[in-house]
Design an enzyme around this catalytic site. Structure first.
Site, PDB file in Angstrom:
ATOM      1  N   ASP A  67       0.872  -1.283   0.044  1.00  0.00           N
ATOM      2  CA  ASP A  67      -0.010  -0.077   0.098  1.00  0.00           C
ATOM      3  C   ASP A  67       0.928   1.211   0.036  1.00  0.00           C
ATOM      4  O   ASP A  67       2.046   1.198   0.071  1.00  0.00           O
ATOM      5  CB  ASP A  67      -1.097   0.125   1.076  1.00  0.00           C
ATOM      6  CG  ASP A  67      -0.290  -0.404   2.682  1.00  0.00           C
ATOM      7  OD1 ASP A  67       1.077  -0.538   2.646  1.00  0.00           O
ATOM      8  OD2 ASP A  67      -0.993  -0.848   3.566  1.00  0.00           O
ATOM      9  N   ASN A 136      -7.872  -2.914  14.241  1.00  0.00           N
ATOM     10  CA  ASN A 136      -9.196  -3.298  13.807  1.00  0.00           C
ATOM     11  C   ASN A 136      -9.293  -4.692  12.610  1.00  0.00           C
ATOM     12  O   ASN A 136     -10.199  -4.793  12.266  1.00  0.00           O
ATOM     13  CB  ASN A 136     -10.022  -2.294  13.354  1.00  0.00           C
ATOM     14  CG  ASN A 136      -9.018  -1.473  11.950  1.00  0.00           C
ATOM     15  OD1 ASN A 136      -8.115  -2.196  11.466  1.00  0.00           O
ATOM     16  ND2 ASN A 136      -9.409  -0.377  11.666  1.00  0.00           N
ATOM     17  N   HIS A 138      -7.259  -4.706  10.134  1.00  0.00           N
ATOM     18  CA  HIS A 138      -6.932  -4.632   8.728  1.00  0.00           C
ATOM     19  C   HIS A 138      -5.671  -5.058   8.251  1.00  0.00           C
ATOM     20  O   HIS A 138      -4.698  -5.349   9.076  1.00  0.00           O
ATOM     21  CB  HIS A 138      -7.095  -3.011   8.561  1.00  0.00           C
ATOM     22  CG  HIS A 138      -5.931  -2.055   8.867  1.00  0.00           C
ATOM     23  ND1 HIS A 138      -6.018  -0.965   9.480  1.00  0.00           N
ATOM     24  CD2 HIS A 138      -4.426  -2.388   8.984  1.00  0.00           C
ATOM     25  CE1 HIS A 138      -4.843  -0.487  10.016  1.00  0.00           C
ATOM     26  NE2 HIS A 138      -3.915  -1.240   9.481  1.00  0.00           N
ATOM     27  N   GLU A 143      -9.559  -1.798   5.391  1.00  0.00           N
ATOM     28  CA  GLU A 143     -10.399  -1.380   6.396  1.00  0.00           C
ATOM     29  C   GLU A 143     -11.449  -2.277   6.700  1.00  0.00           C
ATOM     30  O   GLU A 143     -12.234  -2.874   5.709  1.00  0.00           O
ATOM     31  CB  GLU A 143     -10.569  -0.201   6.767  1.00  0.00           C
ATOM     32  CG  GLU A 143      -9.552   0.858   6.366  1.00  0.00           C
ATOM     33  CD  GLU A 143      -8.814   0.968   7.854  1.00  0.00           C
ATOM     34  OE1 GLU A 143      -8.612   0.190   8.783  1.00  0.00           O
ATOM     35  OE2 GLU A 143      -8.211   2.097   7.965  1.00  0.00           O
TER      36      GLU A 143
HETATM   37  C1  F6R Z   1       1.475  -1.177   6.082  1.00  0.00           C
HETATM   38  C2  F6R Z   1       0.132  -1.950   6.433  1.00  0.00           C
HETATM   39  C3  F6R Z   1      -0.693  -1.941   7.511  1.00  0.00           C
HETATM   40  C4  F6R Z   1       0.150  -2.257   8.797  1.00  0.00           C
HETATM   41  C5  F6R Z   1      -0.793  -2.142   9.860  1.00  0.00           C
HETATM   42  C6  F6R Z   1      -0.138  -2.477  11.416  1.00  0.00           C
HETATM   43  O1  F6R Z   1       1.728  -1.591   4.728  1.00  0.00           O
HETATM   44  O2  F6R Z   1      -0.004  -2.857   5.692  1.00  0.00           O
HETATM   45  O3  F6R Z   1      -1.836  -2.980   7.451  1.00  0.00           O
HETATM   46  O4  F6R Z   1       0.771  -3.582   8.751  1.00  0.00           O
HETATM   47  O5  F6R Z   1      -1.361  -0.923   9.950  1.00  0.00           O
HETATM   48  O6  F6R Z   1       0.851  -1.472  11.642  1.00  0.00           O
HETATM   49  P1  F6R Z   1       2.027  -1.450  12.781  1.00  0.00           P
HETATM   50  O7  F6R Z   1       2.823  -2.657  12.458  1.00  0.00           O
HETATM   51  O8  F6R Z   1       2.576  -0.169  12.804  1.00  0.00           O
HETATM   52  O9  F6R Z   1       1.302  -1.588  13.953  1.00  0.00           O
END
Ligand code: F6R
Length: 263
Positions: A67, A136, A138, A143
């Site tokens: 992403d 959540n 994701h 989301e």
């Molecule tokens: C980022 C991504 C997100 C993160 C998620 C957890 O490329 O794909 O899904 O993996 O937001 O983020 P952290 O590791 O910062 O808790």
């Protein structure tokens, strides 16, 4: 779905990195799916370390990131392209031309999403996809309420995700509310999926992913459909799982099987 519970975040990073090293050793031109966020940083450090010790070469590897923020160019210090360069690509022998991140500054993001999907297909598909997970549930920026068959597209971030990621932005700095993300359907097509989670604030998302119903309310629960997913978590992220002992038992049995096969 294989669940591996380890003592701490450092062990999670090592275990995850070993899977990537094995993958690249078995197929030098592996296509990696990569993630950003705080969780994979330690794994990337392990990969850099392994590269410095000549344990692994990325010279033939190509990669696709999950992403990118919509509205940020790759030069922006908060872009995921910038993150990947700093956390991994600048420190290993990967050809940056072979590293793709969705273009956050695309003139036409809808066309860019379609092209990203096409490029993944033309590469032969992702061999191994690294994932973190949001509180959540994701994965990527899919989301809750994301279609489980979704493809790469523009996605609106929830307030929870915007708040969670605010820590990376300076006060008053523009923080995008939109992203381009691989879809859940895109992720499910990866041949192997490795999801890492550490810390107590991920415990509920892990229960919902591993033991909950498969539902768009927890996008990561779609991984229950995937034939080769490993969920690597520390004790804190595992704290709400019901059958922790069983998962530990399975892992011990798997280890025994693997070492007997290696003999
Ligand atoms: C980022 C991504 C997100 C993160 C998620 C957890 O490329 O794909 O899904 O993996 O937001 O983020 P952290 O590791 O910062 O808790």
């Amino acid at each position: 779905m294989k669940v591996v519970i380890l003592d701490n975040a450092a062990d999670v990073a090592k275990y995850g990195a070993d899977i990537f090293i094995k993958q690249i050793s078995a197929k030098a031109d592996s296509v990696l799916g990569l993630a950003t966020g705080s969780t994979p940083v330690a794994l990337y450090k392990e990969l850099i370390h392994a590269h410095q010790n000549q344990q692994v070469s990325f010279s033939q590897v190509s990669s696709f990131n999950l992403d990118e923020y919509l509205g940020l160019s790759g030069e922006h210090s908060q872009s995921y392209r910038h993150f990947m360069n700093e956390q991994l690509f600048d420190h290993v022998d990967i050809d940056k031309n072979n590293t793709l991140v969705p273009p956050g500054d695309a003139k036409n993001p809808l066309i860019a999403c379609h092209e990203y999907e096409q490029t993944i297909k033309e590469s032969g598909g992702i061999d191994i996809q690294l994932l973190g997970i949001g509180r959540n549930g994701h994965i990527g920026f899919n989301e809750p309420s994301s279609s489980l068959g979704s493809r790469t597209r523009v996605k609106t971030l929830t307030q929870e995700t915007i708040d969670d990621n605010a820590r990376f932005f300076a006060e008053g700095e523009f923080q995008p509310h939109l992203s381009i993300t691989m879809g859940i359907g895109t992720i499910l097509e990866a041949k192997k999926v490795v999801l890492l989670a550490t810390g107590e604030n991920k415990a509920q998302a892990i229960v919902d992913t591993v033991q909950g119903a498969i539902t768009a309310n927890c996008p990561a629960s779609a991984l229950q459909f995937h034939p080769d997913t490993v969920i690597i978590i520390d004790e804190a992220a595992a704290s709400l799982l019901e059958n922790k002992e069983f998962f530990r038992h399975i892992e011990r049995e798997n280890q025994k099987l693997e070492s007997s096969l290696a003999l």
